[in-house]
Design a protein around this motif. Structure first.
Motif, PDB file in Angstrom:
ATOM      1  N   THR A 135       0.811  -1.223   0.000  1.00 37.40           N
ATOM      2  CA  THR A 135       0.000   0.000   0.000  1.00 37.40           C
ATOM      3  C   THR A 135       0.838   1.265   0.000  1.00 37.40           C
ATOM      4  N   SER A 136       2.137   1.136  -0.243  1.00 39.31           N
ATOM      5  CA  SER A 136       3.012   2.308  -0.188  1.00 39.31           C
ATOM      6  C   SER A 136       4.274   2.069  -1.000  1.00 39.31           C
ATOM      7  N   VAL A 137       5.060   3.130  -1.139  1.00 40.49           N
ATOM      8  CA  VAL A 137       6.407   2.996  -1.695  1.00 40.49           C
ATOM      9  C   VAL A 137       7.387   3.522  -0.648  1.00 40.49           C
ATOM     10  N   THR A 138       8.539   2.882  -0.553  1.00 40.90           N
ATOM     11  CA  THR A 138       9.575   3.327   0.375  1.00 40.90           C
ATOM     12  C   THR A 138      10.567   4.186  -0.394  1.00 40.90           C
ATOM     13  N   VAL A 139      10.849   5.379   0.133  1.00 39.56           N
ATOM     14  CA  VAL A 139      11.760   6.311  -0.531  1.00 39.56           C
ATOM     15  C   VAL A 139      12.833   6.749   0.455  1.00 39.56           C
ATOM     16  N   ALA A 140      13.924   7.277  -0.075  1.00 48.28           N
ATOM     17  CA  ALA A 140      15.035   7.733   0.758  1.00 48.28           C
ATOM     18  C   ALA A 140      15.540   9.067   0.258  1.00 48.28           C
ATOM     19  N   ALA A 141      16.045   9.874   1.186  1.00 46.61           N
ATOM     20  CA  ALA A 141      16.661  11.147   0.833  1.00 46.61           C
ATOM     21  C   ALA A 141      18.127  10.928   0.512  1.00 46.61           C
ATOM     22  N   ASP A 142      18.726  11.850  -0.251  1.00 49.17           N
ATOM     23  CA  ASP A 142      20.150  11.755  -0.540  1.00 49.17           C
ATOM     24  C   ASP A 142      20.982  11.929   0.729  1.00 49.17           C
ATOM     25  N   TYR A 187      11.507   6.418   4.430  1.00 48.07           N
ATOM     26  CA  TYR A 187      10.128   6.444   4.920  1.00 48.07           C
ATOM     27  C   TYR A 187       9.192   6.034   3.789  1.00 48.07           C
ATOM     28  N   ASP A 188       7.947   5.791   4.145  1.00 47.88           N
ATOM     29  CA  ASP A 188       6.959   5.313   3.175  1.00 47.88           C
ATOM     30  C   ASP A 188       6.007   6.429   2.760  1.00 47.88           C
ATOM     31  N   ILE A 189       5.597   6.412   1.499  1.00 44.86           N
ATOM     32  CA  ILE A 189       4.550   7.287   0.985  1.00 44.86           C
ATOM     33  C   ILE A 189       3.384   6.394   0.591  1.00 44.86           C
ATOM     34  N   ALA A 190       2.226   6.638   1.169  1.00 43.12           N
ATOM     35  CA  ALA A 190       1.050   5.817   0.861  1.00 43.12           C
ATOM     36  C   ALA A 190       0.662   5.987  -0.606  1.00 43.12           C
ATOM     37  N   LEU A 191       0.328   4.887  -1.262  1.00 46.89           N
ATOM     38  CA  LEU A 191      -0.045   4.942  -2.675  1.00 46.89           C
ATOM     39  C   LEU A 191      -1.251   5.846  -2.895  1.00 46.89           C
ATOM     40  N   LYS A 192      -2.171   5.861  -1.929  1.00 46.16           N
ATOM     41  CA  LYS A 192      -3.384   6.679  -2.076  1.00 46.16           C
ATOM     42  C   LYS A 192      -3.075   8.167  -2.053  1.00 46.16           C
ATOM     43  N   ASP A 193      -1.900   8.548  -1.539  1.00 40.06           N
ATOM     44  CA  ASP A 193      -1.524   9.960  -1.465  1.00 40.06           C
ATOM     45  C   ASP A 193      -0.722  10.426  -2.670  1.00 40.06           C
ATOM     46  N   ILE A 194      -0.315   9.495  -3.536  1.00 42.42           N
ATOM     47  CA  ILE A 194       0.504   9.862  -4.695  1.00 42.42           C
ATOM     48  C   ILE A 194      -0.386  10.308  -5.844  1.00 42.42           C
ATOM     49  N   VAL A 195      -0.123  11.500  -6.343  1.00 41.79           N
ATOM     50  CA  VAL A 195      -0.886  12.060  -7.457  1.00 41.79           C
ATOM     51  C   VAL A 195      -0.195  11.763  -8.784  1.00 41.79           C
ATOM     52  N   GLN A 196       1.095  12.021  -8.836  1.00 45.02           N
ATOM     53  CA  GLN A 196       1.893  11.757 -10.033  1.00 45.02           C
ATOM     54  C   GLN A 196       3.310  11.408  -9.603  1.00 45.02           C
ATOM     55  N   ILE A 197       4.054  10.770 -10.534  1.00 44.03           N
ATOM     56  CA  ILE A 197       5.477  10.508 -10.321  1.00 44.03           C
ATOM     57  C   ILE A 197       6.221  10.886 -11.600  1.00 44.03           C
ATOM     58  N   TRP A 198       7.333  11.616 -11.439  1.00 41.58           N
ATOM     59  CA  TRP A 198       8.144  12.043 -12.580  1.00 41.58           C
ATOM     60  C   TRP A 198       9.582  11.587 -12.357  1.00 41.58           C
ATOM     61  N   ARG A 199      10.132  10.880 -13.317  1.00 38.14           N
ATOM     62  CA  ARG A 199      11.521  10.400 -13.224  1.00 38.14           C
ATOM     63  C   ARG A 199      12.492  11.541 -13.504  1.00 38.14           C
ATOM     64  N   TYR A 200      13.448  11.741 -12.618  1.00 35.14           N
ATOM     65  CA  TYR A 200      14.414  12.820 -12.777  1.00 35.14           C
ATOM     66  C   TYR A 200      15.275  12.595 -14.014  1.00 35.14           C
ATOM     67  N   VAL A 201      15.360  13.620 -14.869  1.00 36.69           N
ATOM     68  CA  VAL A 201      16.194  13.514 -16.072  1.00 36.69           C
ATOM     69  C   VAL A 201      17.238  14.633 -16.175  1.00 36.69           C
ATOM     70  N   ARG A 202      16.919  15.840 -15.675  1.00 38.37           N
ATOM     71  CA  ARG A 202      17.845  16.965 -15.765  1.00 38.37           C
ATOM     72  C   ARG A 202      17.591  17.946 -14.629  1.00 38.37           C
ATOM     73  N   GLY A 203      18.652  18.674 -14.294  1.00 41.27           N
ATOM     74  CA  GLY A 203      18.522  19.772 -13.344  1.00 41.27           C
ATOM     75  C   GLY A 203      19.160  21.008 -13.934  1.00 41.27           C
ATOM     76  N   ILE A 204      18.450  22.133 -13.952  1.00 38.50           N
ATOM     77  CA  ILE A 204      18.986  23.388 -14.483  1.00 38.50           C
ATOM     78  C   ILE A 204      19.301  24.287 -13.297  1.00 38.50           C
ATOM     79  N   LEU A 205      20.581  24.560 -13.085  1.00 39.45           N
ATOM     80  CA  LEU A 205      21.025  25.296 -11.899  1.00 39.45           C
ATOM     81  C   LEU A 205      20.772  26.790 -12.049  1.00 39.45           C
ATOM     82  N   PRO A 206      20.555  27.496 -10.925  1.00 40.48           N
ATOM     83  CA  PRO A 206      20.366  28.954 -10.990  1.00 40.48           C
ATOM     84  C   PRO A 206      21.652  29.660 -11.404  1.00 40.48           C
ATOM     85  N   GLN A 207      21.521  30.900 -11.837  1.00 35.94           N
ATOM     86  CA  GLN A 207      22.642  31.655 -12.407  1.00 35.94           C
ATOM     87  C   GLN A 207      23.801  31.819 -11.428  1.00 35.94           C
TER      88      GLN A 207
END
Length: 260
Positions: A189-196, A203-223
């Motif tokens: 009923t959940s997914v287990t995730v970890a911070a860097d 910790y776990d995120i309940a599946l019922k609370d997840i709206v969308q998931i996006w796979r990280y592909v790029r990061g654009i850094l500030p100036q």
């Protein structure tokens, strides 16, 4: 004409069918169906359901979105009869990527399937990303470590939980906002995730609370971003754990002495 009448005219044209052919399939008289196409009358719910099932398009989409603007076969159906609109393209077919500002993150939870809201978001183009549905999310302050304030995190839409890969980073859009985490495992009923940051436990995120998931592909850094380096977090964590053990042993020794 209403969006609904425009949509059913458009959809019938894509099927290359006459009004009579379609009305027969929908179990309607031709005159009654024509009235819907011309916008002279609105269909009852049972007819809406028939049309929705025939075209395999949600009622919400049929009556609220001008689907002539979007490739219908690429619309992603989501829970609760919501949709994920594909990225907008220019006249030459180049993709735009919508960027969700941090201050609009809560509004995104209500508007991600609203074409007018999505069209109001700022856009950029990154042609090298290739195929897929992409969206950008802005980090604000310490909202998405390890990304610095002002970083634009680009993600590719994940359609199925089975597509999640252990050890890969994702943007999890939940009822509380969005967060950047590494996927560890899927539970019943959940997914287990970890911070860097290894100081923080998984910790776990309940599946019922997840709206969308996006796979990280790029990061654009500030100036004005300047990289900074923290001490080895793994070694620091080991030192803290060792200190905790030493304190625990000392406390046990003191309690033993007190009992004697």
């Amino acid at each position: 004409m209403s969006k609904f009448s425009d949509n059913i005219v458009f959809l019938r044209g894509k099927k290359n069918m006459t009004q009579k052919e379609l009305s027969d399939i929908l179990i309607l008289t031709r005159s009654r169906y024509v009235a819907y196409e011309y916008g002279r009358t609105e269909p009852p719910i049972e007819v809406l359901i028939r049309i929705s099932k025939y075209y395999n398009i949600s009622i919400d989409l049929l009556v609220t979105v001008d689907i002539r603007k979007y490739p219908v076969d690429k619309l992603v159906n989501l829970p609760d009869n919501k949709i994920l609109l594909p990225v907008v393209v220019d006249t030459e077919g180049n993709k735009f990527i919508e960027i969700v500002p941090q201050k609009a993150s809560m509004g995104y939870l209500n508007g991600f399937s609203d074409p007018e809201y999505i069209e109001s978001l700022p856009r950029i183009q990154l042609p090298f990303l290739g195929h897929g549905i992409f969206r950008g999310f802005m980090a604000d302050g310490d909202s998405m470590p390890p990304f610095a304030d002002g970083t634009c995190v680009i993600g590719e839409y994940v359609e199925q939980l089975s597509d999640l890969k252990t050890g890969k980073e994702y943007m999890f859009i939940t009822n509380d906002g969005y967060t950047f985490k590494t996927f560890s495992k899927k539970n019943k009923t959940s997914v287990t995730v970890a911070a860097d940051n290894t100081f923080y436990d998984s910790y776990d995120i309940a599946l019922k609370d997840i709206v969308q998931i996006w796979r990280y592909v790029r990061g654009i850094l500030p100036q004005d971003y300047k990289p900074y380096y923290l001490p080895d977090q793994f070694k620091l964590k080991n030192l803290v754990d060792e200190a905790k053990r030493s304190i625990s042993e000392l406390e046990n020794g003191i309690r033993k002495l007190n009992r004697e």
